[in-house]
Design a protein around this motif. Structure first.
Motif, short mmCIF file in Angstrom:
data_model
loop_
_atom_site.label_atom_id
_atom_site.label_comp_id
_atom_site.label_asym_id
_atom_site.label_seq_id
_atom_site.Cartn_x
_atom_site.Cartn_y
_atom_site.Cartn_z
N VAL A 5 0.85 -1.18 0.00
CA VAL A 5 0.00 0.00 0.00
C VAL A 5 0.89 1.23 0.00
O VAL A 5 2.02 1.21 0.50
CB VAL A 5 -0.94 0.03 1.23
CG1 VAL A 5 -1.87 -1.17 1.23
CG2 VAL A 5 -0.13 0.07 2.53
N MET A 6 0.37 2.30 -0.55
CA MET A 6 1.11 3.56 -0.54
C MET A 6 1.19 4.09 0.88
O MET A 6 0.22 4.05 1.63
CB MET A 6 0.43 4.59 -1.44
CG MET A 6 1.13 5.96 -1.43
SD MET A 6 0.32 7.21 -2.45
CE MET A 6 0.82 6.68 -4.08
N GLY A 7 2.37 4.57 1.27
CA GLY A 7 2.53 5.14 2.60
C GLY A 7 1.68 6.37 2.79
O GLY A 7 1.39 7.12 1.84
N LEU A 8 1.26 6.61 4.03
CA LEU A 8 0.44 7.78 4.33
C LEU A 8 1.19 9.05 3.99
O LEU A 8 0.63 9.98 3.38
CB LEU A 8 0.05 7.76 5.80
CG LEU A 8 -0.68 8.99 6.32
CD1 LEU A 8 -1.98 9.23 5.58
CD2 LEU A 8 -0.94 8.84 7.83
N GLN A 9 2.44 9.14 4.39
CA GLN A 9 3.22 10.34 4.12
C GLN A 9 3.34 10.57 2.61
O GLN A 9 3.21 11.70 2.13
CB GLN A 9 4.61 10.21 4.75
CG GLN A 9 5.44 11.48 4.69
CD GLN A 9 6.78 11.30 5.37
OE1 GLN A 9 7.10 10.23 5.89
NE2 GLN A 9 7.59 12.34 5.38
#
Length: 348
Positions: A5-9
């Motif tokens: 998944v893409m990181g939140l940052q």
């Protein structure tokens, strides 16, 4: 546990390039209406213990009493005069920011959710099994003999030395507190070394919580109890940690350069419930990023954990089944963070 998944940052940075900022909480992070942070929680100062007296045979009994009282009544406490140098702490904070301030392409060289990785840069806890993700990115660094290499030797050069020095200081603190916690229950150091599997496992989690557009919709970390022996946490000046005492939640007031200490599940099992592992969580805010550094100490995967004979008798039988710690950890990761201290069900 793998989940790409893409990181939140990175999500926030990508959105900022398009629109100037993240305008709303993405659906993947929104919790069900019945499971969202309350708007108001009372602030609480945990017991603060000066542990310098543990090195003085005349003062040690009194300090042990303070630790025992905090463990019995809160399961959380803060320690000052702990022996970890201020300059080591400040350099560690700076090194963490250096890692998270790198471009996503550099951070993602360590991307991975698997709990066997010596170094892993991840989002939330385990997105593969979560109803909603937690509002955080995290850098895990592990030193677990028999499972993975020493991750502290594999970090990028911009932060490696600071992490190693910090780890060295906190290791000494954790050893001192681990012995003191059992001594407060009347178990001698010699008996601890004979009966209790050593705290040879370290997992460090550096949690980064960006400002959140709507903190009422998501948690920074979902409610849970820790699974090992003891956790040594360094907060920054931004509040966010909350603990549960009875039926009430309390916001822990940060204390500069103090460490927050909390008991975890294996202490509850070993003490046959005389000390409790405490449920806790973290909340977000709209204004400031927050960072915390948690060092989770526990036994090796091969260790068998059961109530110590010191705390069982014919009139007080063991309340917990013997568990292999590796099985306990796998159960923890496979189910995600559970409220109501439900991870302990494996030993009940």
């Amino acid at each position: 546990m793998a989940c790409a998944v893409m990181g939140l940052q990175e999500m926030i940075e990508t959105s900022a390039e398009r629109a100037g900022q993240l305008q709303a909480v993405p659906d993947a992070f929104i919790r069900p209406p019945h499971d969202r942070p309350p708007s108001l929680v009372q602030e609480q100062q945990l017991p603060v213990i000066d542990i310098s007296g543990l090195h003085d045979p005349h003062l040690r009994p009194l300090v042990l009493q303070h630790i025992a009282h905090a463990c019995a009544h809160w399961g959380f406490f803060q320690v000052v005069n702990h022996g970890v140098k201020d300059e080591v702490i400040q350099e560690m904070r700076a090194a963490c920011w250096r890692f998270f301030n790198q471009p996503a392409s550099e951070r993602n060289k360590f991307k991975g959710q698997e709990n066997e990785l010596p170094v892993g840069y991840a989002t939330s806890f385990n997105p593969a099994v979560e109803i909603a993700r937690d509002w955080k990115d995290v850098l895990y660094v592990r030193d677990v003999p028999g499972m993975c290499s020493n991750g502290f030797d594999l970090l990028p050069e911009i932060c490696r030395e600071a992490f190693q020095q910090y780890r060295s200081g906190v290791d000494e603190l954790a050893k001192l507190l681990f012995e003191s916690i059992f001594e407060g229950l009347g178990v001698s150091i010699a008996s601890i070394k004979e009966k209790v599997p050593p705290a040879a496992r370290l997992v460090m989690g550096v949690n980064f919580y960006p400002p959140c557009p709507d903190p009422s919709l998501t948690y920074g970390i979902s409610p849970h109890s820790d699974v090992g022996y003891v956790t040594v946490l360094l907060q920054d000046e931004v509040p966010g940690l909350q603990i549960k005492k009875g039926e009430n939640w309390y916001l822990v007031k940060p204390l500069p350069n103090a460490f927050v200490i909390n008991l975890a599940d294996q202490i509850e099992i070993l003490s046959n419930g005389k000390y409790k592992s405490i449920e806790h969580r973290a909340v977000t805010n709209t204004d400031k990023p927050r960072m915390s550094i948690a060092c989770f100490y526990g036994p090796l995967n091969s260790a068998i954990i059961a109530p110590l004979p010191d705390f069982t008798s014919e009139n007080e039988p063991g309340r917990y089944n013997a568990v292999k710690y590796g099985d306990y950890v796998r159960n923890f990761y496979s189910k995600g963070l559970l409220p109501d201290r439900a991870t302990l069900n494996l030993a009940r």
